[in-house]
Design a protein around this motif. Sequence first.
Motif, PDB file in Angstrom:
ATOM      1  N   TYR A 178       2.523  -7.149   4.554  1.00 24.62           N
ATOM      2  CA  TYR A 178       1.492  -6.110   4.536  1.00 24.62           C
ATOM      3  C   TYR A 178       0.184  -6.735   5.014  1.00 24.62           C
ATOM      4  O   TYR A 178      -0.474  -7.484   4.281  1.00 24.62           O
ATOM      5  CB  TYR A 178       1.314  -5.543   3.127  1.00 24.62           C
ATOM      6  CG  TYR A 178       2.503  -4.767   2.625  1.00 24.62           C
ATOM      7  CD1 TYR A 178       2.591  -3.394   2.824  1.00 24.62           C
ATOM      8  CD2 TYR A 178       3.539  -5.396   1.952  1.00 24.62           C
ATOM      9  CE1 TYR A 178       3.676  -2.669   2.362  1.00 24.62           C
ATOM     10  CE2 TYR A 178       4.634  -4.680   1.487  1.00 24.62           C
ATOM     11  CZ  TYR A 178       4.697  -3.318   1.691  1.00 24.62           C
ATOM     12  OH  TYR A 178       5.771  -2.606   1.232  1.00 24.62           O
ATOM     13  N   ARG A 204       6.106  -3.734  14.335  1.00 23.43           N
ATOM     14  CA  ARG A 204       4.727  -3.615  13.847  1.00 23.43           C
ATOM     15  C   ARG A 204       4.400  -2.137  13.734  1.00 23.43           C
ATOM     16  O   ARG A 204       4.446  -1.406  14.743  1.00 23.43           O
ATOM     17  CB  ARG A 204       3.750  -4.305  14.807  1.00 23.43           C
ATOM     18  CG  ARG A 204       4.041  -5.809  14.980  1.00 23.43           C
ATOM     19  CD  ARG A 204       3.062  -6.430  15.979  1.00 23.43           C
ATOM     20  NE  ARG A 204       3.379  -7.836  16.195  1.00 23.43           N
ATOM     21  CZ  ARG A 204       2.930  -8.815  15.433  1.00 23.43           C
ATOM     22  NH1 ARG A 204       2.142  -8.543  14.378  1.00 23.43           N
ATOM     23  NH2 ARG A 204       3.272 -10.068  15.677  1.00 23.43           N
ATOM     24  N   PRO A 235       1.499   0.525  12.295  1.00 20.59           N
ATOM     25  CA  PRO A 235       0.159   0.675  11.721  1.00 20.59           C
ATOM     26  C   PRO A 235       0.179   1.560  10.483  1.00 20.59           C
ATOM     27  O   PRO A 235       0.987   2.490  10.365  1.00 20.59           O
ATOM     28  CB  PRO A 235      -0.648   1.323  12.849  1.00 20.59           C
ATOM     29  CG  PRO A 235       0.349   1.986  13.713  1.00 20.59           C
ATOM     30  CD  PRO A 235       1.597   1.165  13.616  1.00 20.59           C
ATOM     31  N   CYS A 291       0.847  -1.192   0.000  1.00 20.20           N
ATOM     32  CA  CYS A 291       0.000   0.000   0.000  1.00 20.20           C
ATOM     33  C   CYS A 291       0.877   1.234   0.000  1.00 20.20           C
ATOM     34  O   CYS A 291       2.066   1.183   0.304  1.00 20.20           O
ATOM     35  CB  CYS A 291      -0.926   0.002   1.227  1.00 20.20           C
ATOM     36  SG  CYS A 291      -0.054  -0.076   2.811  1.00 20.20           S
ATOM     37  N   ARG A 348      -3.606  -6.318   7.489  1.00 25.23           N
ATOM     38  CA  ARG A 348      -4.753  -5.408   7.563  1.00 25.23           C
ATOM     39  C   ARG A 348      -4.482  -4.346   8.627  1.00 25.23           C
ATOM     40  O   ARG A 348      -4.543  -4.618   9.816  1.00 25.23           O
ATOM     41  CB  ARG A 348      -6.010  -6.179   7.920  1.00 25.23           C
ATOM     42  CG  ARG A 348      -6.415  -7.216   6.871  1.00 25.23           C
ATOM     43  CD  ARG A 348      -7.761  -7.837   7.215  1.00 25.23           C
ATOM     44  NE  ARG A 348      -8.810  -6.817   7.296  1.00 25.23           N
ATOM     45  CZ  ARG A 348     -10.087  -7.074   7.617  1.00 25.23           C
ATOM     46  NH1 ARG A 348     -10.435  -8.317   7.914  1.00 25.23           N
ATOM     47  NH2 ARG A 348     -10.963  -6.110   7.664  1.00 25.23           N
ATOM     48  N   GLY A 349      -4.179  -3.170   8.169  1.00 28.65           N
ATOM     49  CA  GLY A 349      -3.949  -2.054   9.087  1.00 28.65           C
ATOM     50  C   GLY A 349      -2.548  -1.953   9.636  1.00 28.65           C
ATOM     51  O   GLY A 349      -2.269  -1.048  10.424  1.00 28.65           O
ATOM     52  N   GLU A 350      -1.625  -2.837   9.258  1.00 29.02           N
ATOM     53  CA  GLU A 350      -0.274  -2.722   9.778  1.00 29.02           C
ATOM     54  C   GLU A 350       0.725  -3.425   8.866  1.00 29.02           C
ATOM     55  O   GLU A 350       0.349  -4.287   8.059  1.00 29.02           O
ATOM     56  CB  GLU A 350      -0.174  -3.313  11.188  1.00 29.02           C
ATOM     57  CG  GLU A 350      -0.342  -4.809  11.257  1.00 29.02           C
ATOM     58  CD  GLU A 350      -0.115  -5.365  12.651  1.00 29.02           C
ATOM     59  OE1 GLU A 350       0.118  -4.560  13.576  1.00 29.02           O
ATOM     60  OE2 GLU A 350      -0.172  -6.593  12.811  1.00 29.02           O
ATOM     61  N   GLY A 389      -2.550   3.313   7.184  1.00 31.31           N
ATOM     62  CA  GLY A 389      -3.921   3.618   6.784  1.00 31.31           C
ATOM     63  C   GLY A 389      -4.752   4.153   7.948  1.00 31.31           C
ATOM     64  O   GLY A 389      -4.301   4.957   8.753  1.00 31.31           O
ATOM     65  N   VAL A 390      -5.986   3.659   8.061  1.00 27.54           N
ATOM     66  CA  VAL A 390      -6.898   4.112   9.099  1.00 27.54           C
ATOM     67  C   VAL A 390      -6.365   3.763  10.486  1.00 27.54           C
ATOM     68  O   VAL A 390      -6.510   4.508  11.446  1.00 27.54           O
ATOM     69  CB  VAL A 390      -8.290   3.481   8.892  1.00 27.54           C
ATOM     70  CG1 VAL A 390      -9.240   3.891  10.007  1.00 27.54           C
ATOM     71  CG2 VAL A 390      -8.836   3.875   7.533  1.00 27.54           C
ATOM     72  N   ALA A 391      -5.708   2.612  10.622  1.00 32.80           N
ATOM     73  CA  ALA A 391      -5.155   2.203  11.914  1.00 32.80           C
ATOM     74  C   ALA A 391      -4.117   3.182  12.425  1.00 32.80           C
ATOM     75  O   ALA A 391      -4.002   3.425  13.619  1.00 32.80           O
ATOM     76  CB  ALA A 391      -4.557   0.798  11.799  1.00 32.80           C
ATOM     77  N   ALA A 392      -3.332   3.757  11.515  1.00 35.25           N
ATOM     78  CA  ALA A 392      -2.322   4.734  11.936  1.00 35.25           C
ATOM     79  C   ALA A 392      -2.953   5.988  12.453  1.00 35.25           C
ATOM     80  O   ALA A 392      -2.410   6.634  13.328  1.00 35.25           O
ATOM     81  CB  ALA A 392      -1.389   5.054  10.762  1.00 35.25           C
TER      82      ALA A 392
END
Length: 391
Positions: A328, A384, A386, A291, A330-332, A388-391
């Motif tokens: 890569y 690890r 994060p 991503c 989901r979210g991290e 995207g949205v997690a970041a």
Amino acid sequence: MFGRLRAWSRRHSKLVDALVVSPLVLFCLLTLDVYKSGPPFGRYIGIPATLVLSAALITPLLWRRNRPREVFAVVALVCFAQWVADVTLLPADFAVMIAMYGVAARCTARWAVAAGLVAEFGLLLAVLRWDFSQLDAFPSMSVFVIAIWLAGIYANTRRRYVESLVERAERAERERDQQARIAAAAERARIARELHDVVAHNVSVMVVQADGAGFAIDSDPEQARRAVQAISTTGRQALAEMRRLVGVLRQDAAGGEEYAPQPGVAQLGDLVRQVSDSGLPIGFTVSGTPCALPEGEQLAIYRIVQEALTNTLKHGGPGVRAEVDVHYGRGEIVLRVADDGRGASAPWVEGGHGLVGMRERASMYGGTVEAAPRTGGGFQVVARIPVGVAA
């Protein structure tokens, strides 16, 4: 201009106070002969005594700026003694109003109310002693006292407001300077981390290559030649990166000077190949769906992998092999750098700059780093971060 005038008045407060009361002094001198034919009420005590009494009332006003309560108390006591002795009212008695104004303008509300009540009480005593037939004059005279008292309250409020504005401006300036110092410290820490990573990694590669060239210079001159070439290439790369970092600190850097772009995720393959060429076999895998990442986060990922491989070079021992896995999820993004070297027996320092730098880089983006010896031998670093949205 107003600011300079205010600063001058603060430096020469006594002179300013003297200028303020000078009209009252002049008025007292001009009216010395008014009561010679007989005062309208009370008794006249003569010019010398009048001068002394007027001085006792007016002189304390010179200290009303620094000691408003004490000045008001002294003036009020002198006026009360004048009332007890049945001495006629003098122009200098207006000093009570000036002292009351000073208390209202410079003290707390409690003291301001107390000074106003004392002034009103003194006015009532004067009316009762010298003006029994016209008690209805008290309200009109009281309005005059209240007006001066309100003027002092307004001056006090305005002064506090101006002081609060000045304090807020000074606090904002201090906060701005503090933010600038914090930003400068953060930039110095970032450059220190970059320099540490660049120097530690490239010097470690050069040391390994130099050792290899030393062993192979007699038995395999061609391999020694390739090792020396690798040392040259690595040294030039280190100099280029250091020049880019140090260039950030130059105040007079030329406007057209260009610097190499920061390394990112796309350069991980080149990093792995460079370390592999130095004699450390590395397996490199990428899983998941890549991503788009900010440049800063890509640099953090690159430096974490670089530092982990540098530690393997320094502490892994002979015959070590490493694995670099970038996943890569989901979210991290999960980075795993493991080796089968000496592990717990290596001279690893928990508080070393390398591990601290990796953790700082990950924490900037809400990530974590775990580094510890592996069960069965070797060492492992798992980061690890994060996205995207997690970041």
